[in-house]
Design a protein around this motif. Structure first.
Motif, short mmCIF file in Angstrom:
data_model
loop_
_atom_site.label_atom_id
_atom_site.label_comp_id
_atom_site.label_asym_id
_atom_site.label_seq_id
_atom_site.Cartn_x
_atom_site.Cartn_y
_atom_site.Cartn_z
N LEU A 684 0.69 -1.26 0.06
CA LEU A 684 0.15 -0.16 0.03
C LEU A 684 0.94 1.16 0.05
CD1 LEU A 684 -2.78 -0.72 2.51
CD2 LEU A 684 -3.24 -0.55 0.01
N PHE A 685 1.80 1.37 0.79
CA PHE A 685 2.71 2.29 0.78
C PHE A 685 3.80 2.43 -0.44
CE2 PHE A 685 1.19 2.15 5.11
CZ PHE A 685 0.82 3.53 5.34
N ARG A 686 4.21 1.27 -0.89
CA ARG A 686 5.21 1.26 -1.98
C ARG A 686 4.36 1.97 -3.22
NH1 ARG A 686 7.46 -4.61 -0.38
NH2 ARG A 686 9.20 -3.74 0.98
N THR A 687 3.31 1.52 -3.40
CA THR A 687 2.58 1.96 -4.48
C THR A 687 1.65 3.18 -4.48
OG1 THR A 687 0.46 0.61 -3.95
CG2 THR A 687 2.25 -0.70 -5.16
N GLY A 688 1.56 3.83 -3.35
CA GLY A 688 0.71 4.91 -3.15
C GLY A 688 -0.75 4.68 -3.08
N SER A 689 -1.08 3.34 -2.73
CA SER A 689 -2.61 3.05 -2.45
C SER A 689 -3.18 3.37 -1.34
CB SER A 689 -2.75 1.67 -2.88
OG SER A 689 -2.32 1.20 -4.12
N ALA A 690 -2.16 4.10 -0.17
CA ALA A 690 -2.74 4.11 1.10
C ALA A 690 -3.55 5.63 0.88
CB ALA A 690 -1.26 4.47 1.89
N ASP A 691 -3.30 6.24 -0.08
CA ASP A 691 -4.00 7.45 -0.23
C ASP A 691 -4.34 7.75 -1.64
OD1 ASP A 691 -5.34 9.75 0.70
OD2 ASP A 691 -3.48 11.32 0.56
N ASP A 692 -4.64 6.83 -2.37
CA ASP A 692 -5.19 6.82 -3.63
C ASP A 692 -6.82 7.57 -3.68
OD1 ASP A 692 -6.65 4.77 -2.82
OD2 ASP A 692 -5.75 3.33 -4.43
N ASP A 693 -7.40 7.58 -4.68
CA ASP A 693 -8.84 8.14 -5.01
C ASP A 693 -9.90 7.33 -4.15
OD1 ASP A 693 -8.05 10.29 -6.50
OD2 ASP A 693 -8.43 9.06 -8.12
N ALA A 694 -9.62 5.83 -3.93
CA ALA A 694 -10.64 5.01 -3.34
C ALA A 694 -10.56 4.96 -2.02
CB ALA A 694 -10.31 3.42 -3.73
N ALA A 695 -9.04 5.38 -1.54
CA ALA A 695 -9.05 5.61 0.11
C ALA A 695 -9.60 6.74 0.51
CB ALA A 695 -7.65 5.40 0.34
N ALA A 696 -9.39 8.13 -0.19
CA ALA A 696 -9.88 9.20 -0.06
C ALA A 696 -11.47 9.06 -0.03
CB ALA A 696 -9.53 10.31 -1.07
N LYS A 697 -12.02 8.55 -0.73
CA LYS A 697 -13.42 8.23 -0.85
C LYS A 697 -14.16 7.49 0.39
CE LYS A 697 -17.38 6.65 -3.59
NZ LYS A 697 -17.67 5.99 -4.78
N ALA A 698 -13.49 6.71 0.83
CA ALA A 698 -13.99 5.73 1.74
C ALA A 698 -13.68 6.73 3.02
CB ALA A 698 -12.88 4.62 2.11
N ARG A 699 -12.41 7.45 3.19
CA ARG A 699 -12.28 8.39 4.53
C ARG A 699 -13.37 9.29 4.42
NH1 ARG A 699 -7.31 10.11 3.03
NH2 ARG A 699 -7.78 11.88 2.46
N SER A 700 -13.82 10.06 3.36
CA SER A 700 -14.98 10.84 3.33
C SER A 700 -16.19 10.46 3.79
CB SER A 700 -15.17 11.41 1.75
OG SER A 700 -16.16 12.40 1.93
N GLN A 701 -16.32 9.20 3.32
CA GLN A 701 -17.71 8.72 3.97
C GLN A 701 -17.77 8.47 5.40
OE1 GLN A 701 -17.72 5.10 1.27
NE2 GLN A 701 -18.98 6.26 -0.18
N PHE A 702 -16.40 7.97 5.82
CA PHE A 702 -16.47 7.81 7.32
C PHE A 702 -16.32 8.88 8.11
CE2 PHE A 702 -13.77 6.56 11.14
CZ PHE A 702 -13.96 5.31 11.29
N ARG A 703 -15.94 10.25 7.50
CA ARG A 703 -15.75 11.21 8.39
C ARG A 703 -17.43 11.62 8.25
NH1 ARG A 703 -13.64 15.51 6.35
NH2 ARG A 703 -12.83 16.36 8.41
#
Length: 728
Positions: A684-703
């Protein structure tokens, strides 16, 4: 047309509604519709219904403009039903797994007008009692009329244990009464009218015995509704039906039994109402008595019937008093025998306990200090969390109130300068406990603390719950640290206020701690610092933690496993920081239980890895971190306020959810990216997936779900409501 229409009236059940809906919509048989009637519920039930309706088209929600009660709400739902059968289910109960499939098979095998299912009473403290009549279900014919098997009269007269052909209700023109005991006319009118009745010898409904909130445990004159409800049964009784004389006599006996159950329950009728209620019992006895008599019970129960017939309320009261005295004497003797046989403790320890108890009791004779607020956090570990934020805001808004902290002796030196304190267990501690006007804590005070009249207890809690808590832990015994659930509720019974961060937490606490506190849904005071943080605050926090401005800081904060104290998630700090790149920095923080459970595996400090478990402010660490990696820690709900990447690293997710229990699937509704293995976490950290668009969308819904109240003013709201007694 669905086979079954469920009608679910909803009012004040936010703590139980999810379990009810899940138990219906999650069954393997799916040819159903669910009509939920929001009876102008004052809590978050409407939001829960909207959430479920958005993801399951079988659920339709009817929202009423004013509260009319359970009977009218059912009528409204029935008018919208389209199924061949109707099943009225109360929104604080839930169906057993596989119940719906079993019901459908029985319906198809017997084609009944009414199918009666068995149930179990599930008490708040965990005891499960099967129904008494359910033990006789196997004796009934496969299909019968009430005249052919009148034992069905004695099956609990409620609507939720009956699946009824909708055309039968239409033929009867049946409508539920307003007020309590509306199930009585429903039960006996449909049973008397049905040509085909069948039973299902299987527990299908879990009948929740709530500690508080149930009508049967609510005192008041609403219980007088039992009389017109039973009068309706006899007013509509058809004497021309086969076996009418016998059925009338058995229904009469059942009515008197029901009257006696209500009169005998002191939690339903205050002393001022009992005489009038008994007089109504006598009136209805004489009015409805069958001409040919009825099979009066023998023994004590028969004596009660005769006292009702004669209107002899004083004799009835004296009889009950005699039974109570006998029971008290019996319990006292048994207790004395237990105390004599109980093994003793050391003499010095017993003497100390006696001295402490006497001193604390003597202090409670002193007047309450109307200017004293007593604070504590994490079992006296120090100055922290929501109580600390409230303390600071109270010093600003209510400077004439003196705040004093309770701390362990080994934590005194960690207190900020100028914070008054008492040491736990000292005489000053017991004086403060006895005299404080306000007692503010993020955990429960010890068992021996007595809530004095006029004192105000505030439970701030210390996180949004992902793992199950309180009474909900009874379903997960493998993860229980404190099996004394009655003791937990005695401690929760002292709360005047319960502070919550969001409506989800409010709902879970209401179910886990069903006591008579008032919820303050304000956001968490400790999060004000995160919500108000500026770029300068972040820079200052990073400076204090010796973090360079261009470093990418990851905070790794796993939770504690109560059920597995020796467990540590598979995590290699050095390999992880390599995946972060040359400017990566890792901060590791253990759960606060570590100081009690013993140290975990040693963290080898290096230039890029640091253990920050001893740092006094987790909020400051959050401000300094660019990313949070956690598993099931409630820290994720706080960190989400900052709108920074969160990664769920849950290598033992399946075991944790099965043993410890959770309120929702954090891997399905996460605050960001999810990794179930350490290699996946590194990727996740090597590829940048820790903060890609899918992760940001999930965080927005969570918030949106959990952080909507966090505006930086939670502490002020609590102080104004609790210490200044301001409404709103």
């Amino acid at each position: 047309m669905p086979l079954i229409s469920f009608v679910v009236p909803v009012y004040g059940v936010q703590g139980y509604l999810r379990e009810c809906l899940d138990s219906i919509l999650g069954q393997s048989f799916t040819d159903i519709e669910v009509i939920a009637v929001d009876d102008c519920s004052p809590d978050s039930s409407g939001e829960i219904l909207a959430e479920y309706a958005a993801r399951d088209a079988r659920l339709r929600v009817i929202t009423l403009g004013c509260n009319g009660g359970q009977g009218p709400a059912r009528n409204r739902g029935l008018a919208e039903a389209t199924g061949r059968y109707v099943w009225f289910v109360d929104s604080d109960d839930w169906l057993a797994e596989g119940a719906l499939r079993a019901v459908v098979e029985r319906l198809r095998a017997t084609d009944p007008d009414v199918l009666i299912v068995d149930h179990a009473r599930v008490h708040w403290h965990g005891r499960v009692d099967p129904s008494g009549p359910g033990r006789r279900f196997h004796l009934a014919p496969p299909v019968f009329t009430l005249a052919q098997w009148p034992d069905a009269i004695d099956i609990l007269h409620v609507s939720w244990n009956k699946v009824v052909r909708r055309s039968l209700l239409a033929r009867l023109g049946f409508a539920f009464r307003a007020g309590w005991y509306e199930d009585v006319p429903f039960t006996y009118q449909v049973l008397l009218a049905a040509d085909r009745i069948a039973l299902l010898d299987r527990i299908c409904v879990n009948y929740r015995q709530r500690r508080r909130g149930a009508a049967t445990r609510t005192p008041g004159d609403g219980h007088f509704a039992i009389f017109p409800s039973w009068a309706e049964v006899f007013d509509r009784f058809d004497d021309s039906r086969p076996g009418a004389e016998r059925l009338r006599a058995l229904l009469f006996r059942r009515m008197i039994w029901h009257f006696l159950k209500v009169r005998g329950n002191d939690s339903r009728l205050s002393p001022a109402l009992r005489g009038r209620f008994f007089a109504e019992m006598t009136t209805h006895y004489r009015r409805c008595l069958p001409a040919g008599g009825y099979p009066c019970p023998t023994g004590i129960e028969g004596l009660k019937h005769r006292l009702v017939a004669g209107g002899r309320h004083r004799t009835f009261g004296a009889l009950r008093l005699g039974f109570r005295v006998n029971a008290l004497v019996t319990r006292a003797l048994a207790g004395a025998v237990r105390r004599v046989s109980k093994p003793g403790r050391g003499a010095l320890r017993r003497l100390r306990d006696v001295i402490v108890a006497v001193y604390y009791r003597a202090c409670r004779w002193l007047p309450i200090d109307s200017r004293l607020a007593l604070y504590a956090a994490y079992w006296y570990r120090g100055y922290a969390c929501n109580p600390a934020a409230i303390y600071e805001k109270a010093r600003e808004l209510v400077p004439d109130v003196r705040g004093v902290w309770v701390v362990r002796r080994d934590r005194v030196d960690a207190l900020p300068d100028g914070v008054a304190h008492v040491v736990a267990g000292s005489p000053a501690y017991y004086r403060a406990l006895a005299r404080a006007k306000w007692l503010i804590n993020n955990v429960n005070w010890p068992n021996g603390v007595v809530k004095r009249p006029g004192s105000v207890h505030v439970m701030t809690h210390h996180g949004t719950p992902l793992k199950v808590m309180g009474l909900d832990q009874q379903a997960y015994p493998g993860g229980v640290r404190d099996p004394d659930f009655a003791g937990q509720l005695r401690r929760a019974g002292r709360w005047d206020f319960s502070v919550t961060a969001n409506s989800f937490t409010t709902q879970m606490w209401e179910r886990a701690y069903p006591c008579r506190y008032r919820t303050l849904e304000t956001g968490y005071p400790r999060n004000d610092r995160l919500a108000r943080a500026t770029a300068a605050d972040v820079a200052a926090a990073r400076t204090r933690l010796r973090v360079a401005p261009d470093e990418r800081v990851v905070l790794y904060a796993p939770t504690h496993r109560e059920h597995h104290p020796g467990y540590h998630p598979p995590f290699d700090p050095e390999e992880f920081v390599e995946a972060l790149g040359p400017r990566g920095r890792l901060l590791m923080r253990s759960h606060y239980f570590r100081d009690r459970a013993g140290p975990g595996p040693a963290i080898r400090p290096s230039a890029r890895v640091r253990d920050v478990s001893a740092h006094p402010s987790v909020e400051e660490i959050c401000l300094a971190a660019d990313v949070l990696v956690t598993d099931y820690s409630s820290l994720m709900f706080d960190y989400a306020i900052l709108d920074r990447p969160i990664v769920i690293y849950a290598p033992d997710w399946q075991a944790y959810r099965l043993v410890r229990g959770v309120y929702f699937d954090i891997t399905a509704e996460p605050p960001g990216a999810v990794a179930l293995t350490f290699p996946d976490l590194l990727d996740l950290f090597r590829t940048g997936s820790a903060d890609d668009d899918a992760a940001a969308k999930a965080r927005s819904q969570f918030r949106r779900r959990f952080c909507a109240l966090e505006d930086g003013r939670a502490a002020e709201r609590v102080v104004r409501r609790v210490l200044l007694d301001e409404a709103g």
